[in-house]
Enzyme design. Sequence first.
Site, PDB file in Angstrom:
ATOM      1  CD  GLU A 427      84.054  65.688  12.050  1.00 39.61           C
ATOM      2  OE1 GLU A 427      83.144  64.950  12.436  1.00 39.61           O
ATOM      3  OE2 GLU A 427      84.226  66.839  12.482  1.00 39.61           O
TER       4      GLU A 427
HETATM    5  C1  BMA Z   1      81.093  67.871  12.468  1.00 40.54           C
HETATM    6  C2  BMA Z   1      80.599  68.110  11.092  1.00 40.54           C
HETATM    7  C3  BMA Z   1      79.186  67.722  10.933  1.00 40.54           C
HETATM    8  C4  BMA Z   1      78.383  68.082  12.152  1.00 40.54           C
HETATM    9  C5  BMA Z   1      79.099  69.084  12.988  1.00 40.54           C
HETATM   10  C6  BMA Z   1      78.351  69.499  14.215  1.00 40.54           C
HETATM   11  O1  BMA Z   1      81.091  66.540  12.801  1.00 40.54           O
HETATM   12  O2  BMA Z   1      81.438  67.530  10.171  1.00 40.54           O
HETATM   13  O3  BMA Z   1      79.098  66.357  10.678  1.00 40.54           O
HETATM   14  O4  BMA Z   1      77.139  68.512  11.780  1.00 40.54           O
HETATM   15  O5  BMA Z   1      80.340  68.581  13.379  1.00 40.54           O
HETATM   16  O6  BMA Z   1      78.237  68.458  15.147  1.00 40.54           O
END
Ligand code: BMA
Length: 823
Positions: A427
């Site tokens: 991300e």
């Molecule tokens: C995304 C994942 C994690 C997180 C999840 C739930 O951002 O990559 O970083 O735990 O969503 O929010």
Amino acid sequence: MEITPLHDGWTLRAAGGEVPDDVAHAKVPATVPGSVHTDLLAASLIPDPYLGENETALAWMHRADWRYETTFPARPAADGEHVELAFDGLDTVATVTLNGTEVGRTENMHRAFRFDVTGLIQEHNSLTVHFRSALARAGEIERQVGTRPHSYPHPFNAIRKMACSFGWDWGPDLQTAGIWKPVRLERWHTARLDRVRPLVTVGPDGTGRVEVVADVAADTGGQVSVRATLSAPDGTTVAGETSGVDGASAVVRLEVADPELWWPHGYGDQPRYRLGVALTDGAATLDRWERRIGFRDVVVRTEADDVGTSFVVEVNGTPVLVKGANWIPDDHLLTRVTPERLARRLDQAVGANLNLLRVWGGGIYETDDFYDACDERGVLVWQDFLLACAAYAEDEPLAAELEAEARENVVRLMSHPSLVIWNGGNENLWGYMEWGWQEQLDGATWGWRYYSEVFPRAVRELDPTRAYVQGSPTSPGFAPWELAPNHPDHGLVHEWRVWNQIDYRHYRDAAPRFVAEFGFQGPATWATLTRALDAADLHKESPAFLLHQKAPGGNGKLDRGMAPHLPTPADFADWHWATQLNQAHAVRYALDHYRAHWPHTAGAIVWQLNDCWPVTSWAAVDGDERPKPLWYAMRAAFAPRVLTVHERDGGTVLAVGNDTDEPWAGTVSLSRQGFDGTVLATAEQPVEVGARSVGLVEVPAALAEAADTSREVLVATLDDVRVVHPFAENKDLALDPASVTATATAAPGGYEVTVTATSLALDVTVLADRLAPDAVADRALDTLLAGESLTVHVTTAAELDPLALTVSPVLRTSNGLHAVVRV
Ligand code: BMA
């Protein structure tokens, strides 16, 4: 090579920080590999950090320093002998001292370190490893290179330590320290194998090739050579070659005419060949290396097409419908993750019909034990480089550390057939474009050089047999500023609007090309919850419960997410069941949709398979290893053959999903029925769905439209697969709250619960762990039509009251939640 593990005689004591008196004055036995938390726990100097509010009480450990010490006997180095101290992993900011001389300083838990101690080693040796607070050091580096955006409070992006060490939206903020991987003394003369890279490929004609590139550390003038041998799964040697060392490397090429191919789970077997490499000096063997490899050809196709950019994983020429889950460290205290624990988790992964795990970038480069377990079962692995939800400085000391750890881990993991994708990070491209980072960064570096140059170069140079993706989500082939990284038509998508903002029905708004993350929260199983929390804290607003719910606004999102679908729960027990159920329903709703779009949507990776402690989270298996209802929903959605119902172009279609090598042909029986079993309309439709395909069958209007949406279902059956589709949200159905009766009897290894429905019963589930911590049911979330029965097998060593297995809160349906509305 003579190897002496140095795992004995270690002690641990505090060496700085604001440490409570009893800990400050203690010197405790230390387990190596291990961590400060586990040692202090074993010495009863700290409470279990996973229980109650203990996590908060242990926050002093964030800024503490520690000293590990041991003594060991050895021989001084002989003439021409090299003696090295090899650490496979130090967590994190360490100073290593042997016999009073500092031999090195490290600050990256993702690397191995080797120190030459030839001149220092003696008969009696004292070895010290001092760990400084990683948080203190991260703060220092952050001041040096400049603050950059990161999720969560601590500057995890300024130090090369597992990001979730510092807390995450499902994980505790327990900042470990310790010698977390093996340490040993290595003695050698003439030469040793420094690095072995097996490049395994399968040619278009089916020939298997292994190119072994062996880098050798050697004294000048040695006449050493490298021999590589390969034995087949049945043990017979199938190839062997020897090569001299040219400069500091030898290349040995092996060929097998027609190797048995390694396949993902559900596509074939997982034969593994044994590759042995020996470094020899005449008749003497100086060093050895051995791994198990698998012959398979993997291509990740990211190609421009009519819609956008595909993302298809192809193994041995067959496009694979990726049925995946994201993987986080299986215990926050990493050294407690034994091979046995991993085997249980991987059995649960294949038990849920998964064929891929994505090792998420806020955790670790997974261990060889993890990869062995995946190799053995045919679970494909996508490994992130370890950067997550943050901007990363491209300055020193971070740049050199990131490059070194990337190169080391690409090599360490390359023998594993399960590893198919290296991914730049989690991300970060998306964050850079859409989370307001650019303003904060004001032109400062944020990590693009790692994703666009450093990592792809490492993969290309060291293991060109593996695919590289610049990040997840990403629109492959485009820099993030050229095309939105989370574009549904291009490559990888993370779908997080559902859960955070909008209802799960919106999962079906788009058909992305590949969904690498999406998920929905639910609480841990009852047995896990009640182990972690005191009885008085078993309500959703208690401080202890909230400490085990890390998602921002998590409880509110659970309630908002449930409100359109299920009746409002009456009490905490009902809320626990209903939120678990809603988690399962939400994810199943998405999975059915994504799968119905195969091969346009070429995969779905659920966030997340596992947990690292007892917590309310997106996981399918909780921190105490128990499957939540979601696990059963994934198993059903990922079954080799499925029937699911969808709205398409104003009509209703039945999707016939066939993820097998055989065509699926037959006659679908369709009926529209009342909850009491009255048949209101029927139809039959012949279908023929090719291997690894999805076929769509139109449902005639007489079946697709209910006279009373609250009292009817559509039932479709093909062979032994059936789908029962209500016409309205569960909360709007006129379900009989008491639609099931049950009997339970003792059976070998546990109990059998036979459940019979008097009218339509939805989500029939036995929450067996409510009666005994070890009790687990073999099925859950079943639908029974009026008059039908099923048997649930409960495995347990405990003696249970059979009657308790037949009533709420153990035997559950979603019907049962409706009782509340009627009161
Ligand atoms: C995304 C994942 C994690 C997180 C999840 C739930 O951002 O990559 O970083 O735990 O969503 O929010």
